[in-house]
Write an enzyme that holds these catalytic residues in place. Structure first.
Site, PDB file in Angstrom:
ATOM      1  N   ARG A  84       0.851  -1.201   0.000  1.00 27.27           N
ATOM      2  CA  ARG A  84       0.000   0.000   0.000  1.00 27.27           C
ATOM      3  C   ARG A  84       0.883   1.247   0.000  1.00 27.27           C
ATOM      4  O   ARG A  84       1.724   1.401   0.885  1.00 27.27           O
ATOM      5  CB  ARG A  84      -0.907  -0.001   1.230  1.00 27.27           C
ATOM      6  N   HIS A 128      -3.160  10.885   0.718  1.00 23.95           N
ATOM      7  CA  HIS A 128      -2.642  10.665   2.066  1.00 23.95           C
ATOM      8  C   HIS A 128      -2.009  11.991   2.537  1.00 23.95           C
ATOM      9  O   HIS A 128      -0.819  12.069   2.819  1.00 23.95           O
ATOM     10  CB  HIS A 128      -1.638   9.507   2.071  1.00 23.95           C
ATOM     11  N   GLU A 173      -7.755   8.415   6.167  1.00 26.98           N
ATOM     12  CA  GLU A 173      -8.050   9.037   7.469  1.00 26.98           C
ATOM     13  C   GLU A 173      -8.596  10.461   7.357  1.00 26.98           C
ATOM     14  O   GLU A 173      -7.948  11.430   7.788  1.00 26.98           O
ATOM     15  CB  GLU A 173      -6.796   9.036   8.346  1.00 26.98           C
ATOM     16  N   ASN A 303      -7.554   1.866   9.702  1.00 21.46           N
ATOM     17  CA  ASN A 303      -6.264   2.033  10.363  1.00 21.46           C
ATOM     18  C   ASN A 303      -6.514   1.952  11.853  1.00 21.46           C
ATOM     19  O   ASN A 303      -7.271   2.749  12.413  1.00 21.46           O
ATOM     20  CB  ASN A 303      -5.636   3.385  10.021  1.00 21.46           C
ATOM     21  N   TYR A 305      -4.748   1.548  15.643  1.00 17.91           N
ATOM     22  CA  TYR A 305      -3.545   1.578  16.473  1.00 17.91           C
ATOM     23  C   TYR A 305      -3.853   1.355  17.948  1.00 17.91           C
ATOM     24  O   TYR A 305      -3.055   0.765  18.668  1.00 17.91           O
ATOM     25  CB  TYR A 305      -2.834   2.927  16.308  1.00 17.91           C
ATOM     26  N   GLU A 363      -3.680  -0.181   8.127  1.00 23.38           N
ATOM     27  CA  GLU A 363      -2.502   0.205   8.923  1.00 23.38           C
ATOM     28  C   GLU A 363      -2.676  -0.351  10.324  1.00 23.38           C
ATOM     29  O   GLU A 363      -3.768  -0.293  10.890  1.00 23.38           O
ATOM     30  CB  GLU A 363      -2.344   1.731   9.054  1.00 23.38           C
TER      31      GLU A 363
HETATM   32  C1  FCB Z   1      -1.638   7.196  10.700  1.00 18.48           C
HETATM   33  C2  FCB Z   1      -1.199   7.718   9.348  1.00 18.48           C
HETATM   34  C3  FCB Z   1       0.153   7.244   8.917  1.00 18.48           C
HETATM   35  C4  FCB Z   1       1.124   7.166  10.066  1.00 18.48           C
HETATM   36  C5  FCB Z   1       0.532   6.427  11.231  1.00 18.48           C
HETATM   37  C6  FCB Z   1       1.439   6.276  12.409  1.00 18.48           C
HETATM   38  O1  FCB Z   1      -2.514   8.107  11.263  1.00 18.48           O
HETATM   39  O2  FCB Z   1      -2.118   7.352   8.363  1.00 18.48           O
HETATM   40  O3  FCB Z   1       0.602   8.083   7.894  1.00 18.48           O
HETATM   41  O4  FCB Z   1       1.546   8.426  10.391  1.00 18.48           O
HETATM   42  O5  FCB Z   1      -0.640   7.056  11.647  1.00 18.48           O
END
Ligand code: FCB
Length: 460
Positions: A84, A128, A173, A303, A305, A363
């Site tokens: 990607r 992006h 995002e 995405n 985290y 992500e």
């Molecule tokens: C996300 C972004 C990516 C990177 C990660 C850690 O928000 O999409 O570009 O910065 O966080």
């Protein structure tokens, strides 16, 4: 939590599962002033004192633009079947709208050919965050014209690459681009105006819909979708006040984007809470906008985290919500809680509430203060554990019925981490920014070995 402390089972993923790594243009390419690329809002933001840690910028980054072939070999060496990346709008349409730049398009054409030659499926993100500065000068995302310009740009890219690229992500995002760009000002262009940020959110979503139209028109057989950053929101306690706070947090971070993308329009509770700052009150939601935004997609990219844990906090911001640090939890270098169970919860909730045709983690990853050992490698056990726990959580989501179709680790290599500059490393490959040497970290070796087992016996 026990399931998530287990090792992920490589055989619990469906055949032909998409396994990838992800990057984005401004974070890795460098060559910021070459071959006709115009400045983006991130070039301008980086040049503004105090905005980016250590005054870092993306002028050189990972110098990927000049190291394309060896980076393609690096990607192949991890054993992924998908990659990607994003296209830099200011590289391919330097004026924002109008004449395409052949040199810019040629770079992505070579990238795509190089991936295909190595048996790796290209996953292309159109936007992006590197908006051409000329478009910001004309008002940026708070202006409707920016969405229309993105539609035109999408037509250029799909025209040039649609014969070979079949997997398309429109926008990465929109919450971050809208809120951090125009609301809290942490990202480019650094504005701090709630109404502007919600105007931006509508135009980013409209841009998604217009890009989708370009993809459908120009790319037969395309799989297209949007990537949202989503974090499950949990109440700090079982009190009705905290539960309501978690619902508001969910409205702000998740439902504001999910509902319109899945054809339901904006969540009414949020429209009411925003009052004069809502795109509706600003008169920005016009004619068929909601149908354009809600047109069917082929997948939802997520995405993921971390999660948020929130308490009711009257008077705090427009949401009346406070984010809490969870006692006893592990945190990454970004101070994001390691919360793998929330990945399972989130995927099951998405499947239940929105029923997407397919779900991809586009992500997932973690930053830690890596150190290079004397043997020249990075023994990043914490990152390895992070991946293990999240892949186990993904396996649990599949078992629970979520239509998971792929996973991309963020990131292929250490890179320009936006407002944090080069300070926050997310790569499975270490980059020495002095020499540009790339070294697979221990987490990268683990991911490579895991993928080898997950893809055993499958045709390449
Ligand atoms: C996300 C972004 C990516 C990177 C990660 C850690 O928000 O999409 O570009 O910065 O966080």
């Amino acid at each position: 939590m026990t399931a998530n402390t287990n090792q992920p089972n490589p055989h619990s993923f469906p055949p032909r599962f998409t396994w990838g790594v992800a990057t984005s243009s401004y974070q890795i390419e460098g060559a910021a002033h070459e071959d006709g690329r115009s400045p983006s809002i991130w070039d301008t933001f980086c040049a503004t004192p105090g905005k980016v840690l250590n005054g870092d910028n993306g002028d050189v980054a990972c110098d990927h633009y000049h190291r394309l072939d060896s980076d393609l070999d690096l990607i192949a060496s991890v054993g992924v079947n998908a990659y990607r990346f994003s296209v830099a709008w200011p590289r391919v349409v330097p004026e924002g709208r109008g004449t395409p730049n052949p040199a810019g398009l040629d770079f992505y054409s070579r990238l795509v050919d190089g991936l295909l030659a190595r048996g790796i499926t290209p996953w292309l993100t159109l936007y992006h965050w590197d908006l051409p500065q000329v478009l910001q000068d004309a008002g940026g995302w708070p202006k409707r014209d920016t969405a229309l310009a993105l539609g035109d740009y999408a037509a250029v890219v799909t025209d040039a690459l649609g014969d070979r690229v079949k997997h398309w992500i429109t926008i990465n995002e929109p919450w971050v681009a809208a809120f951090m760009g125009y609301g809290n000002g942490v990202h480019a262009p650094g504005h701090t105006d709630l109404a502007e940020s919600f105007a931006a959110s509508h135009h980013l979503l409209l841009a998604h819909g217009l890009a989708l139209q370009a993809i459908r028109a120009n790319v037969p057989g395309a799989k297209a979708g949007i990537t949202l950053n989503l974090a499950a929101a949990y109440p700090a306690t079982g009190s009705p006040e905290d539960q309501a706070a978690a619902w508001r947090q969910d409205g702000f971070a998740n439902r504001w984007y999910l509902d319109p993308v899945f054809g339901r329009g904006y969540p009414q509770d949020m429209v009411e809470r925003l009052g004069a700052a809502s795109p509706q009150a600003q008169g920005l939601v016009r004619g068929s906008d909601l149908e354009t935004i809600g047109a069917p997609t082929d997948f939802l990219g997520v995405n993921m985290y971390s999660r948020s844990v929130v308490a009711d906090a009257p008077g705090e911001g427009f949401l009346d919500v406070r984010q809490l640090r969870v006692e006893g939890s592990e945190y990454t270098g970004f101070d994001w809680e390691v919360a793998p169970q929330s990945l399972t919860d989130l995927m099951l909730r998405l499947q239940r509430d929105y029923n997407p045709p397919a779900l991809y983690i586009t992500e997932n990853g973690a930053t830690y203060p890596d150190t290079v050992a004397e043997d020249g490698t990075v023994h990043d056990e914490e990152r390895t554990r992070y991946f293990q726990q999240h892949l186990a959580a993904l396996g649990a989501a599949i078992t629970g019925g979520a239509k998971m179709a792929g996973y991309f680790a963020w990131s292929l290599m250490d890179n320009f981490e936006w407002a944090e500059g080069y300070d926050k490393r997310f790569g499975i490959v270490h980059v020495d920014f002095e020499t540009q040497a790339r070294t697979l970290k221990a987490s990268g070796r683990w991911y490579r070995d895991f993928l080898a087992r997950a893809q055993e016996g499958q045709p390449a």
